[in-house]
Design a protein around this motif. Structure first.
Motif, PDB file in Angstrom:
ATOM      1  N   GLY A   1      -9.165  -0.883  13.107  1.00 28.17           N
ATOM      2  CA  GLY A   1      -9.374  -1.763  11.955  1.00 28.17           C
ATOM      3  C   GLY A   1      -8.481  -2.986  11.955  1.00 28.17           C
ATOM      4  N   SER A   2      -7.212  -2.819  12.375  1.00 27.96           N
ATOM      5  CA  SER A   2      -6.294  -3.968  12.278  1.00 27.96           C
ATOM      6  C   SER A   2      -6.727  -5.079  13.233  1.00 27.96           C
ATOM      7  CB  SER A   2      -4.859  -3.540  12.564  1.00 27.96           C
ATOM      8  OG  SER A   2      -4.747  -3.020  13.869  1.00 27.96           O
TER       9      SER A   2
ATOM     10  N   VAL B   1      -9.843  -6.766  11.706  1.00 30.17           N
ATOM     11  CA  VAL B   1      -9.502  -7.665  10.590  1.00 30.17           C
ATOM     12  C   VAL B   1      -8.864  -8.946  11.129  1.00 30.17           C
ATOM     13  CG1 VAL B   1      -7.954  -7.939   8.599  1.00 30.17           C
ATOM     14  CG2 VAL B   1      -9.246  -5.829   8.888  1.00 30.17           C
TER      15      VAL B   1
ATOM     16  N   TYR C   1       0.620  -5.863  12.197  1.00 29.41           N
ATOM     17  CA  TYR C   1       1.483  -4.728  12.541  1.00 29.41           C
ATOM     18  C   TYR C   1       2.920  -5.240  12.703  1.00 29.41           C
ATOM     19  CZ  TYR C   1      -1.100  -0.386  13.049  1.00 29.41           C
ATOM     20  OH  TYR C   1      -1.794   0.768  12.793  1.00 29.41           O
TER      21      TYR C   1
ATOM     22  N   HIS D   1      -0.657  -2.811   8.194  1.00 27.62           N
ATOM     23  CA  HIS D   1      -1.981  -2.169   8.165  1.00 27.62           C
ATOM     24  C   HIS D   1      -1.935  -0.680   7.886  1.00 27.62           C
ATOM     25  CE1 HIS D   1      -4.706  -5.417   9.339  1.00 27.62           C
ATOM     26  NE2 HIS D   1      -3.648  -5.914   9.942  1.00 27.62           N
ATOM     27  N   GLY D   2      -0.789  -0.071   8.066  1.00 30.33           N
ATOM     28  CA  GLY D   2      -0.809   1.358   7.745  1.00 30.33           C
ATOM     29  C   GLY D   2       0.142   2.154   8.591  1.00 30.33           C
ATOM     30  N   THR D   3      -0.327   2.556   9.761  1.00 31.61           N
ATOM     31  CA  THR D   3       0.490   3.504  10.495  1.00 31.61           C
ATOM     32  C   THR D   3       1.814   2.879  10.940  1.00 31.61           C
ATOM     33  OG1 THR D   3      -0.917   3.023  12.369  1.00 31.61           O
ATOM     34  CG2 THR D   3      -1.313   5.086  11.256  1.00 31.61           C
TER      35      THR D   3
ATOM     36  N   VAL E   1      -2.471  -4.135   3.137  1.00 31.20           N
ATOM     37  CA  VAL E   1      -3.924  -4.084   2.955  1.00 31.20           C
ATOM     38  C   VAL E   1      -4.361  -3.266   1.735  1.00 31.20           C
ATOM     39  CG1 VAL E   1      -4.431  -4.554   5.382  1.00 31.20           C
ATOM     40  CG2 VAL E   1      -4.221  -2.174   4.610  1.00 31.20           C
TER      41      VAL E   1
ATOM     42  N   ASN F   1      -8.776  -5.694   3.132  1.00 32.91           N
ATOM     43  CA  ASN F   1      -9.704  -5.911   4.261  1.00 32.91           C
ATOM     44  C   ASN F   1     -10.995  -6.506   3.693  1.00 32.91           C
ATOM     45  OD1 ASN F   1      -9.013  -2.914   6.304  1.00 32.91           O
ATOM     46  ND2 ASN F   1      -7.739  -4.653   5.788  1.00 32.91           N
TER      47      ASN F   1
ATOM     48  N   VAL G   1      -4.936  11.888  12.345  1.00 34.47           N
ATOM     49  CA  VAL G   1      -4.959  11.485  10.943  1.00 34.47           C
ATOM     50  C   VAL G   1      -6.399  11.413  10.386  1.00 34.47           C
ATOM     51  CG1 VAL G   1      -4.996   8.981  11.369  1.00 34.47           C
ATOM     52  CG2 VAL G   1      -3.795   9.835   9.365  1.00 34.47           C
ATOM     53  N   LYS G   2      -7.383  11.333  11.274  1.00 36.43           N
ATOM     54  CA  LYS G   2      -8.789  11.222  10.829  1.00 36.43           C
ATOM     55  C   LYS G   2      -9.436  12.570  10.538  1.00 36.43           C
ATOM     56  CE  LYS G   2      -8.612   6.801  11.455  1.00 36.43           C
ATOM     57  NZ  LYS G   2      -8.705   5.829  10.373  1.00 36.43           N
TER      58      LYS G   2
ATOM     59  N   SER H   1      -4.721  10.470   5.717  1.00 36.82           N
ATOM     60  CA  SER H   1      -4.154   9.301   5.038  1.00 36.82           C
ATOM     61  C   SER H   1      -4.914   8.091   5.558  1.00 36.82           C
ATOM     62  CB  SER H   1      -2.675   9.186   5.394  1.00 36.82           C
ATOM     63  OG  SER H   1      -2.219   7.887   5.129  1.00 36.82           O
ATOM     64  N   GLU H   2      -5.076   7.109   4.709  1.00 40.52           N
ATOM     65  CA  GLU H   2      -5.848   5.927   5.110  1.00 40.52           C
ATOM     66  C   GLU H   2      -5.309   4.781   4.265  1.00 40.52           C
ATOM     67  OE1 GLU H   2      -8.020   4.685   7.768  1.00 40.52           O
ATOM     68  OE2 GLU H   2      -8.725   6.719   7.470  1.00 40.52           O
ATOM     69  N   SER H   3      -4.684   3.819   4.907  1.00 35.50           N
ATOM     70  CA  SER H   3      -4.070   2.792   4.052  1.00 35.50           C
ATOM     71  C   SER H   3      -5.114   1.935   3.375  1.00 35.50           C
ATOM     72  CB  SER H   3      -3.109   1.923   4.856  1.00 35.50           C
ATOM     73  OG  SER H   3      -3.809   1.264   5.848  1.00 35.50           O
ATOM     74  N   PHE H   4      -6.260   1.778   4.003  1.00 39.57           N
ATOM     75  CA  PHE H   4      -7.372   1.078   3.361  1.00 39.57           C
ATOM     76  C   PHE H   4      -8.677   1.827   3.670  1.00 39.57           C
ATOM     77  CE2 PHE H   4     -10.867  -1.889   3.152  1.00 39.57           C
ATOM     78  CZ  PHE H   4     -10.648  -2.546   1.950  1.00 39.57           C
ATOM     79  N   GLY H   5      -9.066   1.811   4.939  1.00 35.20           N
ATOM     80  CA  GLY H   5     -10.325   2.462   5.328  1.00 35.20           C
ATOM     81  C   GLY H   5     -11.416   1.423   5.547  1.00 35.20           C
TER      82      GLY H   5
HETATM   83  O1  GMT Z   1      -7.375   3.789  11.320  1.00 35.08           O
HETATM   84  C1  GMT Z   1      -6.735   3.663  12.352  1.00 35.08           C
HETATM   85  O2  GMT Z   1      -6.191   4.596  12.869  1.00 35.08           O
HETATM   86  C2  GMT Z   1      -6.645   2.327  12.994  1.00 35.08           C
HETATM   87  C3  GMT Z   1      -5.676   1.477  12.229  1.00 35.08           C
HETATM   88  C4  GMT Z   1      -5.523   0.211  13.036  1.00 35.08           C
HETATM   89  O3  GMT Z   1      -4.467  -0.008  13.533  1.00 35.08           O
HETATM   90  O4  GMT Z   1      -6.454  -0.534  13.169  1.00 35.08           O
HETATM   91  O5  GMT Z   1      -6.222   1.231  10.938  1.00 35.08           O
HETATM   92  C5  GMT Z   1      -5.342   0.878   9.914  1.00 35.08           C
HETATM   93  O6  GMT Z   1      -5.614  -0.475   9.577  1.00 35.08           O
HETATM   94  C6  GMT Z   1      -6.945  -0.706   9.054  1.00 35.08           C
HETATM   95  C7  GMT Z   1      -7.107  -2.200   8.816  1.00 35.08           C
HETATM   96  O7  GMT Z   1      -6.250  -2.666   7.838  1.00 35.08           O
HETATM   97  C8  GMT Z   1      -7.137   0.114   7.784  1.00 35.08           C
HETATM   98  O8  GMT Z   1      -8.427  -0.115   7.257  1.00 35.08           O
HETATM   99  C9  GMT Z   1      -6.950   1.595   8.106  1.00 35.08           C
HETATM  100  O9  GMT Z   1      -7.033   2.346   6.906  1.00 35.08           O
HETATM  101  C10 GMT Z   1      -5.581   1.820   8.733  1.00 35.08           C
HETATM  102  N1  GMT Z   1      -5.481   3.205   9.211  1.00 35.08           N
HETATM  103  C11 GMT Z   1      -4.702   4.125   8.622  1.00 35.08           C
HETATM  104  O10 GMT Z   1      -4.018   3.899   7.652  1.00 35.08           O
HETATM  105  C12 GMT Z   1      -4.756   5.490   9.211  1.00 35.08           C
END
Ligand code: GMT
Length: 379
Positions: free
Chosen positions: A13-14, A17, A92, A121-123, A151, A175, A211-212, A282-286
């Motif tokens: 996703g990152s 985006v 990131y 973005h999350g992780t 996000v 996003n 995590v998925k 967990s999903e910071s956005f999805g």
């Molecule tokens: O979901 C993933 O594992 C991929 C990760 C990434 O690095 O692209 O996604 C994260 O960033 C996305 C874009 O902002 C978010 O929509 C996803 O929710 C986020 N993943 C997690 O938080 C697990």
């Protein structure tokens, strides 16, 4: 403006985006330079005002772990100077924002400068950044950025909780989707032709990381399939794909689960889906859930992280506890078993995605953040 963008260029996703943001900014007349180790997967080969600069790490026998972060800093420094970039937008915190800080320090040695924007973005925050080996550099990178975006509200709060709020304030910028791309009516019903119109199509898209919870996807589907004839389409690849395939075999449903691997274009497939499953830990956005909603596909997932900010529980999908497979299966059956309810959810999903997450609105938020960060004379 002249903008450098660094992201993870492979599937995720990152990267999606960051790339689509760059394309939209170039559409608006800005010059955009992607600086990364591979051409981002959603970037077509040529677009006006878009340039790609490959980071070559080289190979040297001494380097068991080639120092990508330093090679990136050097490339950033060079591209900023050569093309007079005004800002570097890193997607990131680690290692990108840390490399950007090094590049800026090098520029300052010669009286030059560049503005640093970091999007979390999350992780980078929820998993990797809190690992003791990375925590101090993640905190440092956040605090040294001129502007930070997250996000989701969830991620903003989580960042403050884990790293303190001493750095620049964190703006939440969601996003986004291009409404013209994620449009159900635009695509021929490829998958319906493949699987038969009477079967419901459940879909999951991810990088199959733990995590998925991809085993849960298969288990939810197995319960649905017992009551309603359906198929499960799994798109993407990653470490837990063998586990998901094994789960399908254990449950005796391997013939109705298709693993399609990594695909560049998801919209034509989403256009044929009836339900999207995202039972993440967990999903910071999805983003994948948003792309499904925009395509008129209701989402069944977990009420974890930022997902409740994306999916309106009870209206555009149903969210349940992490790991609660029976509840997610029951929610799926409720939606799929009632055609009127499905149609209403699908309609609301399409509208809500366009109202809250349309590309042009979100890109304007980034553009105005850039303008606020830069001195007035260079915007
Ligand atoms: O979901 C993933 O594992 C991929 C990760 C990434 O690095 O692209 O996604 C994260 O960033 C996305 C874009 O902002 C978010 O929509 C996803 O929710 C986020 N993943 C997690 O938080 C697990």
């Amino acid at each position: 403006m002249k903008i450098g963008i660094t992201c993870y260029p492979t599937y995720g996703g990152s990267g999606a985006v960051a790339t689509e943001l760059g394309i939209a900014l170039a559409d608006r007349g800005h010059e955009v330079h992607f600086i990364t180790y591979r051409q981002p997967f959603r970037l077509p080969s040529f677009l006006p005002r878009i340039f790609f600069h490959e980071v070559d790490v080289g190979r040297y026998p001494l380097f068991e772990f080639p120092p990508y972060d330093l090679a990136l800093a050097v490339r950033m420094h060079e591209v900023v100077r050569t093309h007079q970039l005004q800002l570097l937008h890193c997607h990131y915190a680690i290692p990108h924002a840390a490399s950007a800080w090094v590049a800026r320090e090098m520029l300052r040695e010669t009286g030059e400068d560049v503005h640093l924007i970091t999007t979390l973005h999350g992780t980078d925050i929820t998993i990797v950044g809190q690992d003791p080996s990375f925590y101090p550099i993640t905190k440092f990178s956040i605090e040294k950025s001129d502007r930070i975006t997250a996000v989701s509200e969830y991620l903003r709060e989580e960042t403050c909780r884990a790293f303190g709020c001493d750095g620049p304030g964190i703006d939440v910028i969601y996003n986004f989707i291009d409404p013209d791309v994620y449009n159900r009516d635009k695509y021929p019903p490829l998958l319906k032709n493949e699987f038969g119109r009477s079967k419901h199509i459940l879909m999951h898209v991810s990088n199959f990381r733990s995590v998925k919870r991809v085993r849960d996807v298969v288990r939810i589907y197995a319960e649905v399939n017992r009551e309603l004839p359906s198929v499960l389409v799994m798109i993407g690849d990653g470490p837990d794909r063998p586990a998901a395939e094994e789960e399908a075999r254990i449950l005796g449903i391997e013939n109705s689960v298709s693993f399609l691997g990594k695909l560049d274009q998801i919209a034509p497939l989403l256009a044929a889906a009836d339900l999207f499953l995202l039972p993440s830990q967990s999903e910071s956005f999805g983003l994948s859930a948003l792309e499904a909603l925009a395509s008129g596909v209701p989402v069944v997932g977990t009420n974890a992280g930022g997902l409740p900010e994306v999916v309106r529980d009870g209206e555009t999908g149903i969210l349940c506890g992490v790991g609660d497979v029976p509840a997610m299966a029951a929610a799926s059956l409720d939606i799929l078993g009632d055609r009127k309810r499905w149609s209403e959810m699908s309609r609301l999903a399409t509208i809500d995605a366009r109202e809250r997450f349309a590309r042009e609105d979100v890109v304007s938020q980034y553009e105005s953040l850039y303008r606020q960060s830069l001195p007035a004379q260079i915007t």
